[in-house]
Scaffold this active site. Structure first.
Site, PDB file in Angstrom:
ATOM      1  N   SER A  10      -2.414   4.774  -1.112  1.00 53.40           N
ATOM      2  CA  SER A  10      -1.773   3.761  -1.941  1.00 53.40           C
ATOM      3  C   SER A  10      -2.616   2.504  -2.099  1.00 53.40           C
ATOM      4  O   SER A  10      -2.279   1.618  -2.888  1.00 53.40           O
ATOM      5  CB  SER A  10      -0.407   3.376  -1.348  1.00 53.40           C
ATOM      6  OG  SER A  10      -0.572   2.833  -0.051  1.00 53.40           O
ATOM      7  N   GLY A  11      -3.731   2.397  -1.363  1.00 53.86           N
ATOM      8  CA  GLY A  11      -4.571   1.214  -1.450  1.00 53.86           C
ATOM      9  C   GLY A  11      -5.528   1.260  -2.627  1.00 53.86           C
ATOM     10  O   GLY A  11      -5.598   2.243  -3.377  1.00 53.86           O
ATOM     11  N   CYS A 149     -18.649  -3.093   1.940  1.00 49.65           N
ATOM     12  CA  CYS A 149     -19.211  -3.381   0.615  1.00 49.65           C
ATOM     13  C   CYS A 149     -20.343  -4.404   0.683  1.00 49.65           C
ATOM     14  O   CYS A 149     -21.417  -4.205   0.109  1.00 49.65           O
ATOM     15  CB  CYS A 149     -18.107  -3.835  -0.336  1.00 49.65           C
ATOM     16  SG  CYS A 149     -17.039  -5.140   0.310  1.00 49.65           S
ATOM     17  N   ASN A 318     -17.561  -3.249  -5.702  1.00 49.78           N
ATOM     18  CA  ASN A 318     -17.148  -3.099  -4.306  1.00 49.78           C
ATOM     19  C   ASN A 318     -16.182  -1.945  -4.081  1.00 49.78           C
ATOM     20  O   ASN A 318     -16.073  -1.424  -2.966  1.00 49.78           O
ATOM     21  CB  ASN A 318     -16.518  -4.392  -3.791  1.00 49.78           C
ATOM     22  CG  ASN A 318     -15.358  -4.858  -4.644  1.00 49.78           C
ATOM     23  OD1 ASN A 318     -15.553  -5.216  -5.799  1.00 49.78           O
ATOM     24  ND2 ASN A 318     -14.162  -4.873  -4.094  1.00 49.78           N
TER      25      ASN A 318
END
Length: 351
Positions: A10-11, A149, A318
């Site tokens: 869900s992220g 990142c 990112n």
């Protein structure tokens, strides 16, 4: 087909993993895991994904090992550490996008991730690094930890100086700027639109944990060395994209021509790193907007003759090269697929 599962579906990184896996020619999405959105479909969680995959978010148990060949952990570091303990010897390759296993040195790990408990034995089993730099280790790896990142950008910017030229970098000062997606979906007051929009927020001006993993990596990678390495990080009002500027001081003789040649030589054949001259396009590059939506990292190296410093610049998306795209790239190398499989999308600009 290689069966792929995602925990943390869900992220933001989880959403990009879904997007990339469903269009990958050799990966089949067979599992979505999580805890706070059980029973929900991907289309409910990610408005851009209006598709019926026949999957909903499930709780993660040992049974996931029977459903997947590779499991991507797009989860907070403490959750990744727990899941790795549960699943490390159950079968699937684990590719962790969190910071749980990035820093090998125990003292440095405890400094930057004090709430992440992991065993030294398990941490030592993880292969860590940017695929361009450790790709030869990935076909045999069953536990893979991907850089953050910022760390991806910094490492790719500095690697030719140490690994190609063998320079001893006396001092490295890093300035990093990232869009709001770097903070995930956690609601914090500082991320509210009235405060974030148009801002240049120095949220980590005296150090950042991604710098810790960069130092840890280069201390293990030779022949060059890094003395002092420090970083300041800023949040800007972009959603996607980040850029790092590394200001490097060395006592060894260098010049612009040799630096550019070294970078070009080092990244020859590395299709996702584009070595660029900063004035080669209509806008100065690297610029995050020139890589958005792609798995590219644009790198530029300059020599400041007056200040006797090297300026190494790098920009990436990112959520792609800094997270989901790099995870797919690592999976491709792990399963000996063409490295570009499922990652041939070009940048979207303007975005």
């Amino acid at each position: 087909m290689i069966r792929a599962g995602i925990v943390g579906a869900s992220g933001l990184a989880g959403g990009d993993l879904i997007r990339l896996i469903v269009q990958h020619p050799e990966l089949e999405l067979t599992f979505l895991g999580g805890s706070s959105n059980l029973g929900r479909r991907p289309a409910e969680l990610h408005p851009g994904l209006r598709m019926d995959l026949g999957l909903t978010v499930e709780a993660v148990t040992e049974a996931v090992a029977d459903k997947t060949d590779v499991l991507f952990l797009a989860t907070p570091a403490p959750v990744s550490a727990d899941l790795a303990r549960l699943l490390a010897d159950k079968g699937p390759t684990i590719i962790d996008l969190s910071g749980a296993f990035r820093i090998r040195t125990t003292e440095l790990h405890d400094r930057w991730y004090p709430k992440v408990n992991r065993s030294t034995e398990l941490a030592d089993r993880f292969v860590y690094g940017v695929p361009e730099l450790i790709g030869d280790q990935l076909p045999q790896a069953t536990l893979i930890s991907l850089p953050g990142c910022y760390a991806t950008s910094i490492t790719l910017a500095l690697a030719p100086l140490t690994l190609e030229l063998g320079l001893d970098l006396k001092t490295v000062v890093i300035d990093g700027k990232s869009g709001s997606s770097g903070g995930g979906l956690s609601m914090r007051k500082t991320d509210l639109h009235p405060l974030r929009n148009g801002a240049i927020a120095p949220y980590s001006p005296t150090g950042h944990r991604h710098a810790g993993e960069v130092r840890d990596f280069f201390e293990r990678a030779k022949p060059g060395t890094i003395g002092s390495l420090s970083m300041s990080a800023y949040g800007v009002s972009h959603v996607r994209g980040l850029m790092t500027s590394s200001y490097v001081f060395t006592d060894q003789e260098v010049n612009q021509r040799d630096l550019h040649r070294a970078y070009t030589r080092f990244y020859k054949g590395k299709q996702f790193v584009r070595v660029r001259r900063h004035n080669e396009t209509l806008i100065p590059v690297p610029d995050p907007q020139a890589v958005l939506g792609s798995n590219y990292c644009d790198v530029t190296v300059l020599y400041d003759e007056e200040a006797k410093r090297i300026v190494a610049l790098a920009a990436l998306d990112n959520l792609v090269k800094g997270a989901a795209g790099q995870a797919i790239q690592a999976a491709n190398l792990r399963f000996e697929l063409p490295e570009e499989s499922g990652l041939t999308m070009q940048p979207v600009m303007p975005a």
